[in-house]
Write an enzyme that holds these catalytic residues in place. Structure first.
Site, PDB file in Angstrom:
ATOM      1  N   GLU A 226       0.851  -1.192   0.000  1.00 15.21           N
ATOM      2  CA  GLU A 226       0.000   0.000   0.000  1.00 15.21           C
ATOM      3  C   GLU A 226       0.888   1.245   0.000  1.00 15.21           C
ATOM      4  OE1 GLU A 226      -3.029  -0.347   3.423  1.00 15.21           O
ATOM      5  OE2 GLU A 226      -1.699  -2.071   3.651  1.00 15.21           O
ATOM      6  N   LYS A 228       2.256   4.635   1.672  1.00 13.58           N
ATOM      7  CA  LYS A 228       2.435   5.083   3.050  1.00 13.58           C
ATOM      8  C   LYS A 228       2.038   6.551   3.126  1.00 13.58           C
ATOM      9  CE  LYS A 228       5.700   5.568   6.796  1.00 13.58           C
ATOM     10  NZ  LYS A 228       4.856   6.650   7.265  1.00 13.58           N
ATOM     11  N   ARG A 233      -1.930   8.943  12.538  1.00  8.76           N
ATOM     12  CA  ARG A 233      -2.394   7.556  12.647  1.00  8.76           C
ATOM     13  C   ARG A 233      -3.552   7.548  13.639  1.00  8.76           C
ATOM     14  NH1 ARG A 233       0.710   2.636  12.674  1.00  8.76           N
ATOM     15  NH2 ARG A 233      -0.795   0.925  12.458  1.00  8.76           N
ATOM     16  N   ARG A 248      -2.364   7.872  17.820  1.00 10.42           N
ATOM     17  CA  ARG A 248      -1.339   6.904  18.188  1.00 10.42           C
ATOM     18  C   ARG A 248      -0.718   7.240  19.533  1.00 10.42           C
ATOM     19  NH1 ARG A 248       4.045   5.945  15.078  1.00 10.42           N
ATOM     20  NH2 ARG A 248       4.915   6.083  17.162  1.00 10.42           N
ATOM     21  N   GLU A 276      -5.331   6.263   8.711  1.00  9.70           N
ATOM     22  CA  GLU A 276      -4.569   7.506   8.747  1.00  9.70           C
ATOM     23  C   GLU A 276      -5.513   8.670   8.476  1.00  9.70           C
ATOM     24  OE1 GLU A 276      -1.105   6.720   8.788  1.00  9.70           O
ATOM     25  OE2 GLU A 276      -0.427   8.800   9.101  1.00  9.70           O
ATOM     26  N   LYS A 400       8.099  -0.369   6.418  1.00  7.30           N
ATOM     27  CA  LYS A 400       7.864   0.856   5.631  1.00  7.30           C
ATOM     28  C   LYS A 400       9.048   1.051   4.700  1.00  7.30           C
ATOM     29  CE  LYS A 400       8.747   3.441   9.877  1.00  7.30           C
ATOM     30  NZ  LYS A 400       8.258   4.401  10.824  1.00  7.30           N
TER      31      LYS A 400
END
Ligand code: ZN
Ligand code: ZN
Lengths: 531, 340
Positions: A226, A228, A233, A248, A276, A400
């Site tokens: 996907e 980023k 978050r 987060r 996100e 990531k």
């Protein structure tokens, strides 16, 4: 307000979070219950509106201190904070007034209905009986801008340590709906007014930066790929018709994103999803600074909702109609997420499902990653399709794979002193590149230099100021910096014709003369060939 | 005839043919105190207060030609009577009084009005013209009483000791360090960095008794300083030498710490407003006590302070000097190499 003043002193005399927590715990052990409620109220935006205009306060302060306006303004520009400036300017108290913190707060609340003369009398009397630190607190309480200098999360951690109650539950309790006149401190902590079962979040699953060769990851088809995104978050919890948005940092940010709550309300069933939050306008992702505005405001105004609309990109689903799905494979969780985020449900331009990138080989992903910037994305996420939703950071299942930042060389042309905590030094800079025979501004940046470098730049600014515009100094274009940024786009709102995403100073190019900085043409070429 | 003139090299006494705290090499320099921006290298001959002599030799060179005299005494140079009066800034700091044909000019150097129980307290001197510093020339600077300041700092140390932490103070080796030693006297063993130790030794030769200290060097066992007090020059902030101290709590000690924001962005725990300069009321009190008909304002907030003096009816003018060329930095900015 001796307990409160002591707390503030204790918090300010250390930069160790544990010491700050200890100071709060001591406060909770010693201060009256009503005071503690007020402290929590202030942290959670349940504070009275400013009952007196700052211009009027300023006028009274000048009179009491016996100084002319220009001297007040010079002082203010040095201190950078109005409440503190006034506290420092006021003469020593003639006597000492001791009232509890909650008593002061009640008096401030009651001011609303008082006459101007009564307000003036109240403030002047308070000033005559409070020492500098208390005066500062008082001024800031009246101004509605009091900040203790610790995060909501730190307060919650202190409450958890004091009471033994789970931190996330306390976060829900203090953020929840309560009235200072109708709840006791104990009931607030115990969460009498809330149902924590409805809000309880899961720990986020976090990814590491890719540190392996792609080929070591095995078959590309075993991976969910996907884009980023770099926003906030967030975890959306919907249970029994209640909706909560956790960041987060384990803060509840539900009230900051009303349009997201409205969009979630329309979805059937109970669930917990991970995703996100991004500032999205006309299909373009806005700067992170814009998104930050949504977080920093206590009240999200209509104007702000229009200026900085947001969207939510769903990544994962952890709970489905009361069942914890975290041990299920990602692929299964994903199909449930897809059944929830149908075309109809995502037609409102607020909810999106994170797009899956399909590739036959790892090589195919290389140009896609390189082109991520054109989509305002930071790179790619690689997630093993059979992975569970881990608690916290676990190596191996989620990676990531970010793109490298873009850089240009630019010269500093304006400098400004930081506000508040950075008010002694020039910390905010504006940079320019060459355009024809002159210079054109391309970016503003605040961070990236060491303290030592900031001192050096500050000295340069003091010696090389050409002009003053209020707090801004025009400086001799001499210092060259490498500016890194995450993306670039054409923009007719900017004089240079371009807008940079997340500009920051990557290093000071002391080796580079100003003649060698980039031109606006070379900067624009980065739009066409991002890497 | 004019007694003084502000020149490119420094403050010049015309009939006396000497300079006060010059910043370029000259034949004869009268020095107010030992800070680097006031006592510079390269003068053929220096005159300073008795207690500054060893400091000057230590900082500039053992072979310099330097003479000294005590407070409240007089020396005539080319017909100009020169006298030293206590400035209360650092040990050996003096206001310089010049008298010629009945006309008196006083140069303050740097000064502090508040008694720190270490330096000889400031003494106002009547004059026709007064040359004053203005480092903290804004009404937001009002120092708390020495006893109150000491209480706050000692409470901080006690709290550190209770948590088994070493209290590390950052302060300039000349002036601030000795002041901190005095403020911390009786709070436990005090360790000082070599640079401070050396200045202390120079001061000791004058017969002044300073609180007892131990030398702290890169070789000192880190366990030895645990729970103790360590005083180091600000340049060491963030250095490996400080990072070596186990469980340290650090404090910047400077007048600039009066403003909360100035501490916050430094990576230290505490900021204490300990200054060796006069605060706003101290400056005003000093200026008024001179009864001067003209006040020249040097380094600091000279524009603001002289504008204010004019407004309250004291004729004043700002003067550009090289003192404290970054003096606002030198007290606050820990990594600057200059001393104030
Ligand atoms: Zn000075
Ligand atoms: Zn000095």
């Amino acid at each position: 307000m001796k307990h409160f003043s002591k707390l503030i002193s204790a918090v300010e005399i250390t930069n160790k979070t544990n010491d700050k927590i200890a100071a709060f715990v001591e406060y909770f052990q010693t201060a009256p219950d009503k005071d503690k409620l007020w402290l929590i109220a202030i942290f959670t935006g349940k504070r009275p509106k400013r009952p007196i205009k700052t211009t009027v306060m300023k006028q009274w302060c000048m009179e009491v201190a016996g100084i002319p306006e220009w001297l007040f303004l010079e002082s203010y520009s040095t201190v950078g904070d109005l409440g503190e400036t006034m506290a420092l300017l006021l003469p020593e108290p003639t006597h000492h007034i001791e009232k509890t913190f909650s008593h002061w707060m009640q008096e401030i609340v009651d001011l609303k209905s008082k006459s101007d003369a009564e307000k003036e009398g109240f403030v002047r009397k308070a000033w005559s009986g409070l020492e500098t630190q208390e005066c500062l607190i008082f001024n800031k309480l009246i101004g509605g801008s009091f900040r203790v200098g610790v995060s909501k999360k730190t307060l919650v951690n202190a409450l958890a340590k004091f009471s033994g109650i789970e931190a996330n539950q306390l976060m829900h309790s203090i953020i929840g709906n309560w009235d200072i006149n109708e709840i006791s401190f104990d009931d607030l902590l115990q969460g009498e007014h809330i149902n924590y079962d409805n809000s309880k979040p899961y720990p986020f699953c976090l990814a590491y930066a890719l540190e392996k060769d792609l080929t070591d990851l095995g078959d590309v088809k075993a991976w969910q790929v996907e884009y980023k995104w770099d926003g906030i978050r967030g975890q959306i919890v919907k249970r029994n018709d209640e909706i909560f948005i956790w960041s987060r940092g384990e803060e509840l940010v539900t009230e900051q994103f009303p349009e997201l709550v409205a969009a979630i309300e329309r979805l059937e069933g109970d669930f917990v999803i991970d995703g996100e939050i991004l500032a999205l306008k006309d299909n373009a992702i806005l700067l992170f600074n814009d998104l930050q505005k949504r977080l920093n405001r206590k009240n999200v105004t209509k104007k702000l909702l229009e200026e900085v609309p947001i969207g939510f990109y769903a990544y994962d689903l952890m709970e489905w109609n009361g069942n914890d799905m975290r041990e299920q494979a990602l692929a299964e969780r994903r199909s449930l997420l897809e059944s929830l985020f149908t075309a109809e449900n995502t037609s409102n331009k607020t909810l999106f499902i994170s797009e899956i990138i399909t590739a036959e080989t790892w090589e195919e992903l290389i140009p896609i990653r390189a082109g991520a910037r054109a989509k305002d994305s930071e790179g790619l996420m690689l997630k093993q399709k059979n992975s569970p939703y881990h608690t916290g950071r676990k190596k191996g299942d989620w990676w990531k794979w970010k793109v490298d930042p873009l850089t240009i060389d630019a010269v500093m042309i304006y400098a400004q002193k930081g506000s508040g905590r950075r008010s002694a030094h020039y910390t905010d800079y504006t940079f320019a590149v060459r355009k024809d025979d002159g210079l054109v501004t391309v970016a503003k940046a605040y961070s990236g230099l060491t303290n030592e470098e900031i001192l050096e730049v500050s000295r340069f600014v003091k010696k090389n100021s050409i002009e003053k515009f209020g707090p801004v100094r025009t400086v001799k274009p001499e210092l060259v910096f490498e500016i890194a940024f995450e993306g670039i786009a054409l923009s007719n709102r900017h004089k240079s014709g371009v807008a940079l995403r997340f500009p920051r100073i990557s290093r000071w190019r002391k080796d580079k003369p100003v003649e060698e900085i980039d031109t606006i043409e070379t900067v624009k070429q980065l739009i066409l060939s991002p890497n | 005839m004019k007694l003084i003139k502000f020149t490119k090299k420094g403050i010049y006494c015309i009939p006396g043919k000497f300079y006060l705290d010059p910043w370029f090499p000259v034949d004869f320099a009268i020095i107010s105190h030992g800070h680097a921006d006031h006592a510079r290298w390269g003068m053929s001959h220096y005159l300073c207060h008795d207690d500054s002599k060893a400091i000057l030799k230590h900082r500039i060179g053992q072979d310099i030609s330097v003479e000294s005299m005590p407070y409240n005494s007089e020396k005539t140079i080319n017909g100009v009577k020169v006298g030293f009066f206590p400035a209360g800034h650092t040990i050996g700091s003096a206001q310089i009084r010049l008298e010629h044909k009945g006309f008196v000019v006083v140069f303050s150097g740097d000064y502090k009005v508040k008694n720190d129980y270490l330096t000889v307290p400031f003494e106002p001197v009547k004059c026709h013209e007064f040359i004053t510093e203005s480092t903290f020339g804004l009404p937001i600077y009002n120092w708390m009483k020495e006893e109150e300041l000491q209480q706050k700092m000692q409470d901080w140390v006690l709290n550190n000791q209770a948590r088994n932490r070493t209290s590390v103070f950052l302060g300039y080796s000349l002036g601030k360090a000795q002041r901190l030693m005095k403020l911390m006297e009786g709070m436990g063993e005090i360790y000082v960095h070599t640079a401070i130790h050396n200045i202390n030794e120079a001061i000791a030769t004058t017969g002044i008794k300073l609180p007892a200290t131990k030398k702290w060097t890169a070789e000192t066992d880190k366990k030895e300083v645990q729970n103790k007090i360590v005083i180091v020059p600000p340049a060491l902030l963030g250095s490996n030498m400080i990072k070596r101290i186990p469980n340290a709590a650090t404090a910047i000690c400077s007048g600039w710490m009066q403003i909360r924001g100035n501490k916050r962005w430094q990576s230290v725990d505490a900021g204490f407003p300990v200054s060796d300069h006069a605060d706003w009321n101290g400056l005003l009190q000093a200026v008024k006590a001179t009864e001067a008909e003209k006040v020249y304002v040097t380094h600091g907030s000279q524009a603001i302070f002289s504008k204010y003096l004019n407004e309250i009816g004291i004729p004043s003018e700002e003067v550009k000097t090289e003192y404290g060329s970054n003096e606002d930095d030198t007290e606050a900015e820990p990594k600057s190499k200059q001393a104030s």
